[in-house]
Every structure is written in structure tokens, then in C-alpha cells.
Design a protein around this motif. Structure first.
Motif, short mmCIF file in Angstrom:
data_model
loop_
_atom_site.label_atom_id
_atom_site.label_comp_id
_atom_site.label_asym_id
_atom_site.label_seq_id
_atom_site.Cartn_x
_atom_site.Cartn_y
_atom_site.Cartn_z
N GLU A 338 21.13 35.59 50.11
CA GLU A 338 20.17 34.50 50.09
C GLU A 338 18.87 34.90 50.78
OE1 GLU A 338 21.64 30.77 51.46
OE2 GLU A 338 23.41 30.80 50.18
N SER A 341 16.57 37.15 48.40
CA SER A 341 16.15 36.69 47.07
C SER A 341 14.64 36.52 46.96
CB SER A 341 16.87 35.40 46.70
OG SER A 341 16.58 34.37 47.64
N THR A 370 13.96 33.56 39.77
CA THR A 370 14.21 33.42 41.21
C THR A 370 14.75 32.05 41.54
OG1 THR A 370 12.40 34.97 41.67
CG2 THR A 370 13.15 33.57 43.49
N VAL A 373 18.38 31.96 40.50
CA VAL A 373 19.21 32.70 41.47
C VAL A 373 19.37 31.90 42.76
CG1 VAL A 373 19.29 34.75 42.92
CG2 VAL A 373 18.65 34.96 40.51
N GLU A 374 18.27 31.32 43.24
CA GLU A 374 18.32 30.54 44.47
C GLU A 374 19.30 29.36 44.34
OE1 GLU A 374 15.56 30.22 47.49
OE2 GLU A 374 16.39 32.24 47.32
#
Length: 385
Positions: A338, A341, A370, A373-374
Motif C-alpha cells: 500500500e 502504490s 492506480t 490498485v488502491e
């Protein structure tokens, strides 16, 4: 007439007032002026001097907003006198905005300083009113603010006496005055902080982020519209428009992924977080100018290469992500994946600078990825020992 006493930090349901929102909207004029001048400087091949001028002008805009915001968080009485004095501050903002082109292009800060004088007279009167209505340490803090603001403002007026023949003296004095401005709160609150409200401050900064991102979308939309009307270059502009929207949408999502008020427990955290937003606000506004540069380069109006035009978008976008991570998001990350990222995304967006005419679209796709993914990382079950 009621007195001006500090509001409680424990006050429930503390929210931004219509007057504060009106104050913020009036800053759009100044932000738009700064972004517009940055656009012209970069498009004409003067990126270095344009960035320096933009940094100076945007500091003045941001600092005026900061001064009002933190005072209002502690002492907003919202009575007739408070409202009238705030209107005077808004008038100063508009005067300053009128002086942005001269300050940006020629280093002539006369109109800008006049606008600041109007704003500072109003803000100093607010602090003096707070001092009159309070006692003890709280009164000393208010008086320190009033004196500090006045002394530094006299410094800005004195700076105008330095002519262009003075060489780098004006730039040096400007830098010293910036440091003096930012030291006033630390000196004034050295033994007692004002009663700013963490949730309210978090909301105020978030709302101004929205306003700056909104100005970015507005500026980019106008640029695309004008380019389409003049050049009918739909194929060249579509990737820039899509990529720009993805960047702005992703910037909003990433900034508001977590609430910040629980982190703002003391003055040290608040000072670093609040001051650091100069880079967040400045980079967010610069994204809009960068998209405009990319549009002008695509239709042959800008006198820069496609790499420079791409960098006008990718550099502020990467700076936004890195600053949001450093000030905001990293405090809520649970593990290395985390934490990495956003920095990795910033580097990937910088790499998109060299993607030619597809650079803005590529940067937008990276920003959108992004966010995905977050979200995926945040939804993983927490690991318990």
C-alpha cells in the motif's frame, strides 16, 4: 454586538459555512489567472521562468487563503461585522487577482501588494477584535498574530521600493518575506495553539482541492473547445481530453480516499500537513495549465516539443500524487504494498512523458490503474498477529 471568542475544538457537526464557500469561490479568479499565465509561459518556450513566477504568485494566493481559513476555524462568529470584514478580504483577493498578470510577466507586484494590504488590514482587525474579546494566553496569541502580520506586510510594501536595477535583491527579499510569513503562526502559537477544528480544517482543505480541480477541468475544457472550433482536430485532441479527465478524476479519488481529521491531533501535524498543501494545490492547478499546453501543441499553436508539452501534464500530476502520499495517504497505509502504490504510480506517470502524442492518455490510464490498485489493496482483510 456579540464578542469574538474561540470556538470549541470539541464542537460537533462543525462544517464549512456559506460565507467560507463564497470566499473560496472568489479565489478561483486568482487561481485561473495564475494558471493562464503559466500556460502562456510554457507554450512560448519559457518554462523555467514561468514555473518560478507561478510558484511565487501561487504562494501569495495560497497563503492568503490559509490565513483566513485557520482564523475562521477558530473564531468564526458569523455576525454582521465578521461578514463585512470578510467581504473586505474578498475585495483584496480580487484586487490581487487583477495584479497577477503584471506580477507574473514583469515582476511588478504593485497591484498584488495593494490587494494584500486590503486583505491584511481586514485580517489584522479580526485578530485585534479577538484580542479585545479574550484574556490571558489566548489574547497574547491574537496580538502576536496581529503584530506579525502587520510587520511582514510592511516588508512587502518596502519590497516595492527595490528597483529592477537592484539585481537579485528583490528575489532575495521575496524569499525572506515568504519565510517570515510562514513563521508567524509558529511564533504566535508557540505556547498556546488556537482552537482550530480538525474536522472543519480537513473539510476546508478538501473543498479547496475540489475547487482547484474544478478550475483545472474548466480550463482544459475551454482549451479543447477552442481548438476544435479553430482546427477541427478531433483525432489529436481526443487522447488528451480522455487522459486529462482520467488524471483529474483519479486525483480527486486518491485525495479523498481517507478522512484526514483523525490524523490532525496537534499543531505539529497540522502545520506540516497544512503547509504542504501548497504543493498539492499548486500542482493540481498546474495540471490544468499543462493540459492546455498539450492541446495547443497538438494543434500547432505552442512553440514547444511534444516532450515538453507532455511534461507540462505529467510532472504536476506526479508531484500531486507524491505530495498526497507524503502528507495524507501514507498515514493510513497498512503494509509495504500500500505504501509503494502512489510513489510507483508517480514514477510511471513521469515515464509517460516520453510517450509522444499519447503521453497524456498514457498518464491518465496509469492514474486510473492506480485508483483500481488502491481500492483493491484497501479491501484486503487486515492481517492479525
Amino acid at each position: 454586538m456579540p464578542g469574538m471568542t474561540a470556538r470549541s475544538r470539541a464542537e460537533r457537526h462543525r462544517a464549512s459555512t456559506p460565507l467560507e464557500l463564497f470566499f473560496d469561490l472568489c479565489f478561483v479568479v486568482a487561481v485561473a489567472q495564475a494558471g493562464g499565465r503559466l500556460l502562456h509561459a510554457v507554450a512560448e518556450g519559457h518554462a523555467a521562468t514561468g514555473i518560478v513566477s507561478y510558484a511565487a504568485v501561487f504562494f501569495a494566493i495560497w497563503w492568503a487563503w490559509v490565513n483566513f481559513t485557520w482564523f475562521a476555524s477558530a473564531y468564526d462568529t458569523d455576525d454582521p461585522l465578521y461578514r463585512v470584514v470578510t467581504f473586505v478580504q474578498i475585495t483584496g483577493v480580487l484586487i490581487f487577482a487583477a495584479g497577477v498578470p503584471r506580477a507574473f510577466d514583469a515582476g511588478d507586484w504593485t497591484i498584488g501588494v495593494v490587494g494584500y494590504v486590503v486583505m491584511r488590514l481586514a485580517l489584522t482587525s479580526q485578530w485585534l477584535r479577538a484580542a479585545y474579546c479574550t484574556r490571558g494566553a489566548e489574547r497574547r496569541v491574537a496580538l502576536r498574530y496581529a503584530v506579525g502580520i502587520t510587520v511582514v506586510q510592511l516588508g512587502w510594501i518596502a519590497m516595492l521600493l527595490l528597483t529592477d536595477d537592484t539585481g537579485g535583491a528583490r528575489a532575495a527579499v521575496f524569499a525572506v518575506l515568504v519565510l517570515a510569513e510562514m513563521s508567524v503562526p509558529a511564533i504566535a502559537e508557540r505556547d498556546r495553539p488556537t482552537s482550530w477544528h480538525p474536522r472543519h480544517i480537513g473539510e476546508r482543505y478538501g473543498l479547496f482541492t475540489i475547487i482547484v480541480l474544478g478550475e483545472t477541468i474548466a480550463a482544459a475544457t475551454v482549451a479543447v473547445q477552442e481548438a476544435l472550433d479553430e482546427h477541427r482536430a478531433f483525432g489529436e485532441l481526443l487522447p488528451i481530453a480522455v487522459g486529462g479527465l482520467l488524471i483529474v478524476f483519479s486525483a480527486w479519488w486518491i485525495y479523498f480516499a481517507v478522512p484526514i481529521h483523525d490524523y490532525l491531533r496537534g499543531s505539529r501535524e497540522a502545520f506540516i500537513w497544512g503547509y504542504g498543501h501548497y504543493l498539492i494545490f499548486g500542482s493540481a492547478a498546474a495540471i490544468g495549465a499543462g493540459i492546455e499546453v498539450a492541446v495547443e501543441e497538438a494543434v500547432g499553436k505552442a512553440h514547444v516539443s511534444d516532450t515538453v508539452a507532455a511534461a507540462a501534464v505529467t510532472v504536476p500530476s506526479a508531484l500531486f500524487l507524491l505530495t498526497v502520499w507524503a502528507l495524507h495517504a501514507r498515514h493510513f497505509k497498512r503494509d509495504l504494498a500500500e505504501q509503494l502504490s502512489l510513489p510507483v504510480a508517480a514514477l510511471a506517470i513521469l515515464a509517460c512523458t516520453f510517450a509522444g502524442e499519447w503521453a497524456v492518455l498514457a498518464a491518465g490510464l496509469v492514474a486510473a490503474a492506480t485508483v483500481i490498485v488502491e481500492v483493491a489493496l484497501s479491501r484486503r482483510p487486515a492481517v492479525t498477529g
